[in-house]
Scaffold this motif. Structure first.
Motif, short mmCIF file in Angstrom:
data_model
loop_
_atom_site.label_atom_id
_atom_site.label_comp_id
_atom_site.label_asym_id
_atom_site.label_seq_id
_atom_site.Cartn_x
_atom_site.Cartn_y
_atom_site.Cartn_z
N GLY A 187 0.78 -1.23 0.00
CA GLY A 187 0.00 0.00 0.00
C GLY A 187 0.81 1.28 0.00
N GLN A 188 2.14 1.17 0.15
CA GLN A 188 3.01 2.34 0.11
C GLN A 188 3.60 2.59 -1.28
OE1 GLN A 188 4.77 4.81 2.42
NE2 GLN A 188 2.64 4.72 3.09
N LEU A 189 3.21 1.81 -2.27
CA LEU A 189 3.67 2.05 -3.63
C LEU A 189 3.03 3.32 -4.18
CD1 LEU A 189 3.50 -1.61 -4.99
CD2 LEU A 189 5.57 -0.33 -4.36
N ARG A 190 3.71 3.95 -5.15
CA ARG A 190 3.21 5.20 -5.73
C ARG A 190 3.00 5.01 -7.24
NH1 ARG A 190 3.83 10.36 -3.87
NH2 ARG A 190 5.60 9.81 -2.54
N PRO A 191 1.78 4.71 -7.68
CA PRO A 191 1.53 4.56 -9.11
C PRO A 191 1.21 5.86 -9.82
CG PRO A 191 -0.41 3.92 -7.88
CD PRO A 191 0.65 4.26 -6.86
N GLY A 192 0.72 6.87 -9.07
CA GLY A 192 0.34 8.14 -9.67
C GLY A 192 0.94 9.30 -8.90
N ILE A 193 0.15 10.35 -8.66
CA ILE A 193 0.64 11.48 -7.87
C ILE A 193 0.79 11.07 -6.41
CG2 ILE A 193 0.17 13.85 -7.15
CD1 ILE A 193 -1.57 14.13 -9.69
N LEU A 194 -0.14 10.27 -5.91
CA LEU A 194 -0.17 9.84 -4.52
C LEU A 194 0.27 8.40 -4.36
CD1 LEU A 194 -3.69 11.27 -3.57
CD2 LEU A 194 -1.47 12.34 -3.12
N ARG A 195 0.71 8.06 -3.16
CA ARG A 195 0.86 6.66 -2.81
C ARG A 195 -0.53 6.04 -2.72
NH1 ARG A 195 6.09 5.66 -0.84
NH2 ARG A 195 7.20 7.51 -0.06
N ILE A 196 -0.61 4.71 -2.85
CA ILE A 196 -1.90 4.04 -2.75
C ILE A 196 -2.58 4.38 -1.43
CG2 ILE A 196 -3.06 1.80 -2.62
CD1 ILE A 196 -0.90 0.71 -4.53
N ALA A 197 -1.84 4.31 -0.32
CA ALA A 197 -2.39 4.59 1.00
C ALA A 197 -2.87 6.03 1.10
CB ALA A 197 -1.36 4.31 2.08
N GLU A 198 -2.13 6.97 0.56
CA GLU A 198 -2.55 8.37 0.59
C GLU A 198 -3.87 8.55 -0.15
OE1 GLU A 198 1.82 10.59 0.74
OE2 GLU A 198 0.90 10.10 -1.20
N GLY A 199 -4.03 7.84 -1.27
CA GLY A 199 -5.28 7.91 -2.02
C GLY A 199 -6.46 7.42 -1.22
N TRP A 200 -6.29 6.31 -0.49
CA TRP A 200 -7.36 5.80 0.37
C TRP A 200 -7.68 6.79 1.48
CZ3 TRP A 200 -10.71 2.05 -0.47
CH2 TRP A 200 -10.40 1.05 -1.41
N TYR A 201 -6.68 7.38 2.06
CA TYR A 201 -6.89 8.33 3.16
C TYR A 201 -7.66 9.56 2.66
CZ TYR A 201 -5.88 12.07 6.47
OH TYR A 201 -6.00 13.13 7.32
N VAL A 202 -7.22 10.15 1.56
CA VAL A 202 -7.85 11.38 1.06
C VAL A 202 -9.28 11.11 0.61
CG1 VAL A 202 -7.74 13.19 -0.70
CG2 VAL A 202 -5.65 12.41 0.41
N ARG A 203 -9.50 9.99 -0.07
CA ARG A 203 -10.84 9.73 -0.61
C ARG A 203 -11.82 9.26 0.46
NH1 ARG A 203 -7.23 8.33 -4.83
NH2 ARG A 203 -7.79 9.31 -6.82
N SER A 204 -11.35 8.55 1.47
CA SER A 204 -12.26 8.01 2.49
C SER A 204 -12.37 8.89 3.72
CB SER A 204 -11.79 6.62 2.91
OG SER A 204 -10.60 6.69 3.69
#
Length: 395
Positions: free
Chosen positions: A24-41
């Motif tokens: 979950g700490q990989l970065r495929p885009g602007i955010l890390r996967i975990a950051e994306g879950w945090y911001v969206r949820s």
């Protein structure tokens, strides 16, 4: 309420990138996967990962309501479906578990991810799923990740002003500059996707960017850099030369001329001047790469694949990497000719052979590199690298 991102049996398949982090700490885009879950949820995020990583990447402090496959990109549709789960439910697609509604202190067994338990109520997810189960998936699906993150981070916000000395090809609405970002005398083409420039990042004169491209906070693109999207650079990178369809996780340097294509670099890497990667075989066939799980070469199923390098990897000037080369954590590669396509972690050498890069020397180097970005090496950082070194020596 919180979310657990589980490695879901994929940790080994994503090495060497996951040798030093959960999936979950990989970065495929602007955010890390975990950051994306945090911001969206809006929920706290923790990790169910390998035991040696648990101190650095712990479980959430609050009660977990959901456990999610950490390789899944958090699209708005997927996040909404996960948030609707109740205890005793599992979100599925194609016979594989995507997420579980958490029940008490129990958690899914490893086998539950590949075969949803029959005693749980299955909820079918019909939306698109973007997942990163192998390292090359990161650059393959980087464009989708950037597009989703760009919308998330910029919607309803106003970009900083783009200097009139730049040339824009395409829609200017697809260019976003965060506070302090500087772009001068460059060409930005958004016909294929957006261009995001992070806080205090700098795109120097003469750069050419063809979206989708993400430039992380405090990252510098050196004069005349040529960047073909989809490509993402995390924070505090230094990038020059030619880059196409690649991911640099963060805090890494490719500061000089040379080609990097269809590649993924971890953090704290440094590619010496005129380092070049081959991303296409002369036979135009599928690329094979080394798998830590299979302990041998596997077919990627893709025609283009360059360099996969773990954290703290280094190359000397004029290094040539063959198609599909995998370089482990803290390896130092130099010299003439093509080095092997699999270079273990903490290896020191090149085409003429390797010796072990002593852990004490490796730690001193890593500490100096991190201090250049004003980031001290912590006790946990050191313990993690010592563990990876010990594992490499047992192979």
């Amino acid at each position: 309420m919180s979310i657990i991102l589980s490695d879901a049996g994929l940790h080994g398949h994503l090495q060497p990138l996951t040798s030093t982090r959960p999936v979950g700490q990989l970065r495929p885009g602007i955010l890390r996967i975990a950051e994306g879950w945090y911001v969206r949820s809006g929920l706290g995020v923790g990790y169910r990962t390998e035991a040696y990583l648990a101190s650095s990447f712990p479980l959430p402090t609050e009660q977990a309501n959901f456990e999610v496959d950490g390789s899944l990109f958090p699209t708005d549709e997927l996040v909404a479906a996960v948030m609707d789960l109740r205890p005793g439910q599992v979100l599925v697609q194609g016979g594989r578990s995507l997420a579980f509604g958490a029940e008490g202190r129990g958690h899914p067994a490893l086998s539950d991810w590949s075969a949803p338990p029959s005693y749980l109520a299955q909820v079918e997810f019909t939306g698109d799923v973007i997942s990163f189960t192998r390292p090359w998936h990161l650059f393959q699906q980087c464009g989708q990740a950037i597009a989703h993150d760009f919308k998330l981070l910029t919607e309803g916000r106003r970009t900083e002003r783009l200097s009139a000395y730049n040339t824009v090809i395409g829609d200017t609405e697809l260019i976003f500059l965060e506070q302090g970002a500087v772009v001068e005398a460059s060409i930005l083409n958004t016909k294929s996707g957006p261009i995001y420039i992070g806080k205090d990042a700098e795109v120097m004169e003469g750069c050419m960017l063809r979206g989708p491209v993400a430039v992380g906070d405090h990252t510098q693109l050196k004069m005349g850099a040529k960047v073909y999207g989809p490509t993402t650079f995390g924070p505090e990178c230094r990038v020059g030369g030619e880059v196409t369809n690649s991911v640099i996780t963060g805090f890494s340097n490719k500061g000089h001329d040379g080609f990097l294509g269809n590649s993924v670099l971890g953090e704290w890497c440094n590619l010496g001047a005129d380092t070049n990667t081959s991303n296409l075989k002369n036979t135009y066939g599928n690329v094979q790469v080394y798998s830590a799980v299979k302990k041998g070469m596997v077919d990627t199923g893709v025609q283009f694949c360059g360099l996969l390098m773990g954290d703290h990897g280094k190359s000397g000037i004029n290094t040539m990497f063959n198609t599909g080369t995998v370089v482990g954590v803290a390896a130092n590669v130099f010299g003439g000719g093509f080095p092997p396509k699999h270079i273990p972690g903490f290896a020191w050498g090149g085409a003429d052979g390797f010796e072990i890069y002593d852990i004490e020397r490796a730690l001193r180097t890593a500490q100096r590199v991190m201090e250049r970005r004003q980031i001290p090496m912590t006790v946990l950082d050191e313990a993690l690298l010592r563990h990876v070194f010990a594992v490499e020596q047992r192979k």
